[in-house]
Write a protein that holds these residues in place. Sequence first.
Motif, PDB file in Angstrom:
ATOM      1  N   ASN A   9      68.846  56.605  63.050  1.00 45.90           N
ATOM      2  CA  ASN A   9      68.960  56.042  64.392  1.00 45.90           C
ATOM      3  C   ASN A   9      69.729  56.947  65.351  1.00 45.90           C
ATOM      4  O   ASN A   9      69.403  57.016  66.531  1.00 45.90           O
ATOM      5  CB  ASN A   9      69.614  54.657  64.320  1.00 45.90           C
ATOM      6  CG  ASN A   9      68.635  53.591  63.870  1.00 45.90           C
ATOM      7  OD1 ASN A   9      67.711  53.234  64.588  1.00 45.90           O
ATOM      8  ND2 ASN A   9      68.812  53.096  62.654  1.00 45.90           N
TER       9      ASN A   9
ATOM     10  N   ASN B 178      67.430  59.640  66.402  1.00 47.64           N
ATOM     11  CA  ASN B 178      66.515  59.128  67.419  1.00 47.64           C
ATOM     12  C   ASN B 178      67.202  58.984  68.767  1.00 47.64           C
ATOM     13  O   ASN B 178      66.614  59.280  69.809  1.00 47.64           O
ATOM     14  CB  ASN B 178      65.945  57.777  66.980  1.00 47.64           C
ATOM     15  CG  ASN B 178      64.899  57.253  67.938  1.00 47.64           C
ATOM     16  OD1 ASN B 178      63.924  57.944  68.226  1.00 47.64           O
ATOM     17  ND2 ASN B 178      65.098  56.041  68.435  1.00 47.64           N
ATOM     18  N   CYS B 179      68.466  58.526  68.759  1.00 49.16           N
ATOM     19  CA  CYS B 179      69.227  58.382  70.003  1.00 49.16           C
ATOM     20  C   CYS B 179      70.712  58.537  69.700  1.00 49.16           C
ATOM     21  O   CYS B 179      71.323  57.644  69.097  1.00 49.16           O
ATOM     22  CB  CYS B 179      68.976  57.031  70.662  1.00 49.16           C
ATOM     23  SG  CYS B 179      69.739  56.892  72.304  1.00 49.16           S
TER      24      CYS B 179
ATOM     25  N   SER C 253      63.445  53.954  75.918  1.00 52.21           N
ATOM     26  CA  SER C 253      63.622  55.317  75.433  1.00 52.21           C
ATOM     27  C   SER C 253      65.086  55.706  75.555  1.00 52.21           C
ATOM     28  O   SER C 253      65.868  55.032  76.216  1.00 52.21           O
ATOM     29  CB  SER C 253      62.750  56.297  76.224  1.00 52.21           C
ATOM     30  OG  SER C 253      61.383  55.922  76.165  1.00 52.21           O
TER      31      SER C 253
END
Length: 337
Positions: free
Chosen positions: A162, A165-166, A52
């Motif tokens: 991406n 997402n992070c 994560s």
Amino acid sequence: MKATYATYFVYYVLISSGFVNAFEPISTTFVVGAGVGLAAVGRRVYNYVYESCNSKWIAFNSTGLEVALDQKLFGQHVASRVIQKAVTGFMNNKNPKKPLVLSLHGWTGTGKNLVSQLIAENIYKEGMASSCVHQFVTSTHFPHSSQLENYKSQLQQWIKGNVTNCPRSIFIFDIFDGMDQMHPGLIDCIKPYLGYYDNLDGVSYRQAIFIFLSNTGGEHITQVALHFWKAGRDREEIKLHDLEPALSLSVLNNKKSGLWHTSLMDKNLVDFFVPFLPLEFRHVRLCGMAEMAAKGLKPDQDVVDQMARDLVYFPMSEKIFSVQGCKTIGSKLDYYT
């Protein structure tokens, strides 16, 4: 929906671990029906098992990077210092004004891919296997010039998705496989993501790292190293200021370079042009010894020396620098051992 997913995820973990079997039926019903409480537990368990975007999986190790560069990257005192300071400064900055953009230059086998790997290994627990590390190879990802517009759209969407997402993501554009002949304008399409913007369409790219790997400028870097050698000066006397200005100009003026087709340089979006010096016989030997150790073999100096002597060196008259650097060391050692 999230609570239900997390609940059943925990229930699955409990079943697979054998815990649920020990419960009475009424206890099992209680576990499944725990709802919100188990949802929170489920998220914690999921984040523990699967990578994560949090501190368990992403934690920069400055000392680890410094040690890795010292022990695994040979003959690159200039690059090691630049990379260490650039990455450490960026990762320690809680509010960077732009993403970190590194452009690594030098002949093949000098350590550019290795540096990308070491950076990833000291930021992500999973290293290069992390879902936050994204590597692009021209011939694989962008093979057809007729699809240029599609590639642009896909590349932009991939980067945006991406980073959403992070935010702490790394994007590596591997030039070894042809980016020096990359289609004009392809990299130019990501220029906005490299700039000084708070966010673009609600997404901030300021915590991301972009790394470009290129052979462009290798000839200039070699000429500087050769000049020092002919003058009888120690290789370690070479400083960044001996290389960087002319290197950036050689990249800008090289019409065969993919970067020439972009305005990344004239917009000052590249933070550091990092030069990688050509490797000498002594560096090839160090690579050989390290490779033997990595293969679980007892380092044998005689074997390594024989392998290193049989490589091709240039210029033809002096034979100082390895043509392929340390790139083929692994396969060469398989032949000699």
